[in-house]
Design an enzyme around this catalytic site. Structure first.
Site, short mmCIF file in Angstrom:
data_model
loop_
_atom_site.label_atom_id
_atom_site.label_comp_id
_atom_site.label_asym_id
_atom_site.label_seq_id
_atom_site.Cartn_x
_atom_site.Cartn_y
_atom_site.Cartn_z
N TRP A 164 30.23 9.22 13.98
CA TRP A 164 30.97 10.40 14.47
C TRP A 164 32.42 10.10 14.82
CZ3 TRP A 164 32.66 8.89 19.15
CH2 TRP A 164 31.88 8.00 19.87
N ASN A 165 32.79 8.80 14.93
CA ASN A 165 34.12 8.53 15.51
C ASN A 165 35.28 8.68 14.52
OD1 ASN A 165 33.37 6.24 14.15
ND2 ASN A 165 34.03 4.81 15.73
N LYS A 188 24.70 11.30 4.72
CA LYS A 188 24.18 11.86 5.96
C LYS A 188 25.25 11.65 7.03
CE LYS A 188 22.15 10.31 9.40
NZ LYS A 188 22.98 11.07 10.37
N GLU A 268 28.27 -1.88 8.55
CA GLU A 268 29.42 -2.06 9.45
C GLU A 268 28.91 -1.70 10.83
OE1 GLU A 268 32.07 -1.37 11.83
OE2 GLU A 268 33.04 0.13 10.53
N LEU A 269 28.64 -2.72 11.65
CA LEU A 269 27.88 -2.52 12.88
C LEU A 269 28.76 -2.70 14.12
CD1 LEU A 269 24.64 -4.35 11.64
CD2 LEU A 269 25.26 -1.93 11.43
N ARG A 296 42.80 3.84 20.86
CA ARG A 296 42.58 4.74 19.73
C ARG A 296 41.25 5.45 19.94
NH1 ARG A 296 41.39 1.97 14.53
NH2 ARG A 296 41.61 3.51 12.87
N CYS A 302 34.79 0.92 16.66
CA CYS A 302 34.10 -0.38 16.59
C CYS A 302 35.09 -1.51 16.75
CB CYS A 302 33.39 -0.55 15.26
SG CYS A 302 32.15 0.68 14.99
#
Ligand code: SIN
Length: 493
Positions: A164-165, A188, A268-269, A296, A302
């Site tokens: 969502w970011n 998705k 990408e965690l 930011r 992340c």
């Protein structure tokens, strides 16, 4: 398309905003007829209701992607490139529309949303340029007995799960290389921010239709119950690739699911970025870089600096500078002129940040600015600096995802590096030093996929973005990003 516009989405955008599922080139309602609401995090009010995809809808999207694959693979690389280039042009022309949507559903200040549009569009431009540079290989075998030929092609239908970011940039970072490589996709988007992705997918759908290209190349299935939708997709042998951006916790579950189908995966965690300030650093520059690296999207990235590791001899100067810089930030709705820090995404996010700050303070940390919720409606938390934080505090061990900067002191380069590496995560690190030798030592010793050296910002569509350790697998962006969507066939001649 959506009906009445809700502030702050302009009427012109709302009139063309798809709120259904995109399957096989058509926007349609959920097979259950269900919808779910999307909120404005600045006020908590509902913006739009979006179709809630069922597992059957997910499978229908995969069928569309699977059926479109042979025709899409056969499209000339130059034609794939030109489609992407046209999408880049349209997105860029509609910067204000996209920025308004990003701010409406994600909360970030308009200036940051515009920057996200430029960043997200750049992935499309970059991969429009890479689509015609997919190289195979040929050579004489070392024995001289035969020739080797390596052919490349798109791996197949890909499931792209986005966070969502950055509802535009994280979608384009996956969609553009996938399409450039000749893959078809099922996206998705995050349930909290599906609108921007839908608006982008409509641009791609329209371009495909205008050029007579297969409609099932791009499919979008927003849902309020991700687990139910994703499970059957991962179990379906037609799916060949999974790309996910999100938490390490969810990434582990998805990797286990992907193991059944031996899927290609890109993950990408989570991150826990250290921001190292050495005794020889340019402190005003470090403060400026710290604000960028931390603030930011109100700290909800992340790659946000999560732990400020500062040499004892400069910790006072750095903390005072950071406190003064945070005090100049303006917290408010992203659509309000002058806002530099928007809301957090939901109420629970504010509760969590509050808990973590309280724990640090209980353990002896000092709040030099912020430390609470501003008196206004919405999911806000004030920019906060904590000094004297213990390296064991939750504020430094967990990914904060909020506008809080905990400062930890160290005494030697070795100690600073040990602290920086003392985490299961390894996405990005930042370091400020004027000593070239030290800069190289840091680059060689840091356990992370990316390093900002005297810079608070590393994100760039043309660079390989990704982590090591529990921060993920694979790279997005740059030359590497398209490799994630390609497979090879070695031919012995
Ligand atoms: C992220 O937060 O996952 C991505 C941030 C970026 O690409 O800059």
């Amino acid at each position: 398309m959506a009906s009445a516009p809700a502030f702050p989405v302009p009427a012109t955008v709302a009139a063309h905003l798809p709120t259904g599922l995109l399957i096989g080139g058509e926007w349609r309602p959920s097979s259950s007829g269900a919808t779910f609401p999307v909120h404005d995090p600045a006020t908590g009010t509902d913006l739009f209701d979006v179709a809630d995809a069922t597992p059957q809808d997910g499978l229908a999207a995969l069928t569309a992607a699977h059926e479109a694959l042979p025709a899409w693979r056969a499209v000339a690389p130059r034609d794939r490139a030109e489609l992407l280039r046209a999408v880049f042009e349209t997105v860029t022309t509609r910067t204000e529309d996209f920025a308004a949507l990003i701010t409406a559903e994600g909360g970030k200040p308009l200036a940051e949303s515009r920057a996200e549009v430029a960043y997200g569009a750049e992935y499309v431009r970059w991969y429009s340029e890479q689509a015609v540079r997919i190289n195979g290989m040929t050579r004489t075998a070392p024995s001289g007995a035969n020739r080797q030929l390596v052919l490349r092609r798109g791996v197949g239908p890909a499931l792209l799960i986005t966070p969502w970011n950055f509802p535009l940039a994280m979608a384009t970072r996956k969609i553009a290389p996938a399409l450039a490589a000749g893959c078809t996709v099922v996206i998705k988007p995050a349930g909290l921010t599906p609108l921007t992705t839908a608006y982008f997918a409509e641009v791609v759908r329209a371009e495909l239709a205008e050029r007579g290209l297969p409609p099932g190349v791009i499919n979008v299935v927003p849902t309020s119950s991700s687990g139910d939708l994703v499970g059957p997709l991962l179990a379906d042998p037609r799916l060949r690739k999974l790309s996910f951006t999100g938490s390490t916790e969810v990434g582990r579950v998805l990797l286990a699911g992907a193991a059944q189908g031996i899927l290609r995966t890109s993950m990408e965690l989570g991150g826990n970025a250290p921001f190292l300030v050495f005794e020889d650093a340019d402190i005003p520059a470090a403060v400026q870089g710290a604000v960028v690296a931390k603030m930011r999207n109100a700290g909800q990235t992340c790659v946000a600096a999560n732990r400020f590791l500062v040499h004892r001899s400069v910790v006072e100067e750095f903390s005072a500078g950071l406190t003064a810089a945070f005090e100049k930030l303006v917290t408010g709705p992203g659509s309000a002129p002058g806002t530099t820090v928007g809301p957090l995404i939901e109420a629970g996010a504010v509760d969590r940040v509050e808990e973590v700050v309280a724990q640090a303070v209980d353990d002896g940390a000092t709040v030099t600015t912020g430390g609470g919720r501003p008196a206004r409606r919405g999911h806000f938390y004030s920019p906060t600096v904590l000094t004297g934080v213990s390296p064991d505090a939750r504020a430094v061990r967990e990914e904060l995802f909020g506008p809080v900067a905990p400062v930890v002191t160290f005494d030697t380069e070795d100690e600073g590096m040990d602290l920086a590496n003392s985490t299961e995560f390894g996405l990005v690190a930042y370091a400020y030093t004027r000593d070239v030798g030290r800069a190289f030592r840091v680059a060689e010793r840091i356990e992370s996929g990316m390093l900002g050296l005297n810079r608070g910002m590393i994100s760039d569509a043309s660079a390989p973005f990704g982590g090591v350790k529990a921060s993920g697998l694979g790279r997005e962006g740059g030359e590497a990003g398209i490799e994630e969507y390609l497979e090879s066939t070695y031919v012995a001649l």
